[in-house]
Design an enzyme around this catalytic site. Sequence first.
Site, short mmCIF file in Angstrom:
data_model
loop_
_atom_site.label_atom_id
_atom_site.label_comp_id
_atom_site.label_asym_id
_atom_site.label_seq_id
_atom_site.Cartn_x
_atom_site.Cartn_y
_atom_site.Cartn_z
N HIS A 1 0.87 -1.19 0.00
CA HIS A 1 0.00 0.00 0.00
C HIS A 1 0.90 1.22 0.00
O HIS A 1 2.14 1.11 -0.07
CB HIS A 1 -0.94 -0.05 1.20
CG HIS A 1 -0.23 -0.28 2.51
ND1 HIS A 1 0.66 0.63 3.04
CD2 HIS A 1 -0.26 -1.32 3.38
CE1 HIS A 1 1.13 0.17 4.19
NE2 HIS A 1 0.60 -1.02 4.42
N HIS B 1 4.09 1.29 2.18
CA HIS B 1 5.25 0.61 1.58
C HIS B 1 5.86 1.47 0.47
O HIS B 1 7.07 1.57 0.34
CB HIS B 1 4.84 -0.74 0.98
CG HIS B 1 4.29 -1.72 1.97
ND1 HIS B 1 2.95 -2.09 1.98
CD2 HIS B 1 4.88 -2.44 2.96
CE1 HIS B 1 2.75 -2.99 2.94
NE2 HIS B 1 3.91 -3.22 3.56
N GLY C 1 9.37 1.40 8.38
CA GLY C 1 8.39 2.43 8.70
C GLY C 1 8.33 2.75 10.18
O GLY C 1 8.42 1.85 11.02
N ASP D 1 5.69 1.02 12.66
CA ASP D 1 6.05 -0.06 13.59
C ASP D 1 7.26 0.44 14.38
O ASP D 1 8.39 -0.02 14.18
CB ASP D 1 6.37 -1.32 12.80
CG ASP D 1 5.20 -1.74 11.93
OD1 ASP D 1 4.29 -2.40 12.45
OD2 ASP D 1 5.17 -1.38 10.74
#
Length: 278
Positions: A20, A23, A133, A136
Amino acid sequence: MLDWPSSLKRAFVPTMGALHNGHLALLREARQECEEVVVSILVNPLQFGTDEDFASYPRTLERDLELCHEAGVDIVFCPLASDIYHPAFDTRICGGWLAKQYCGVSRPIFFEGVLTVVNILFNLVRPNRAYFGEKDFQQLFLIQKMVRDLWIPVHIVGVPVVRESNGLALSSRNAYLTREQRQEASCLYQAICTVRESVLEGEKSIDTLRKIALKQISLELDYLEFVSEISLKPIEGFVSENVRLLIAAYIGNKPRVRLIDNGIVSDSNACQLGNRSL
Ligand code: AMP
């Protein structure tokens, strides 16, 4: 296994697929900074508990390959789990105290599964830079720590959270949610924004800020912690500099979906709906 890059800088973006815009932000940053971009797609069985969604995790390989092509990715590495883990595989990287905190409480084997596979993938791909990212955040922190502690020669780059226009952090697991649930789930981001506004208005007590956050959250809470973003240790008492709010909560019944979000609550200029970063 790839050869070590010669003079080219090789970027690596490990994913579990169902790509998505979150990413894609990692891919864009990788593309801008390096001559060669490698993406891996592997739903990693090692990081799923027996009661978790390994079997039903969204798998959209054809579409993922198209998106990688459009993003100018040079190599997509999509091994089978059985290519990576031989039958007698039995080694883990555990991650120390932090791997048992926050997300590690309800997902006790999650971080060792992640750290182990990231290590294996680093050995196979041999990147100069790897992109993860901030969505996380605990995972990013643990990977950064692993690389430092084990002298792994990879530079880790953190990329800000990408959100839907209502503030919900993009996630492959959002595919499990109905439109109404996506709206309801944006309360996690609202909680972060409200806490941040309260801090800016002068409220510094963690107890009060926790209550303010909880008022915003209509979901079943897993945890809500104010942490130092330098050490990831919990902050008690009062908010000072570099404080991040970490939240995990569950929504729905069948399936019961676990969502996470986080954001800085102690400085001045990020929390806007539609803004991609906190
Ligand atoms: P996953 O496929 O969920 O394992 O995620 C692969 C990478 O994409 C991880 O480094 C995630 O932190 C990152 N990622 C996932 N969602 C987002 C998002 N909404 N914003 C930024 N990065 C993300």
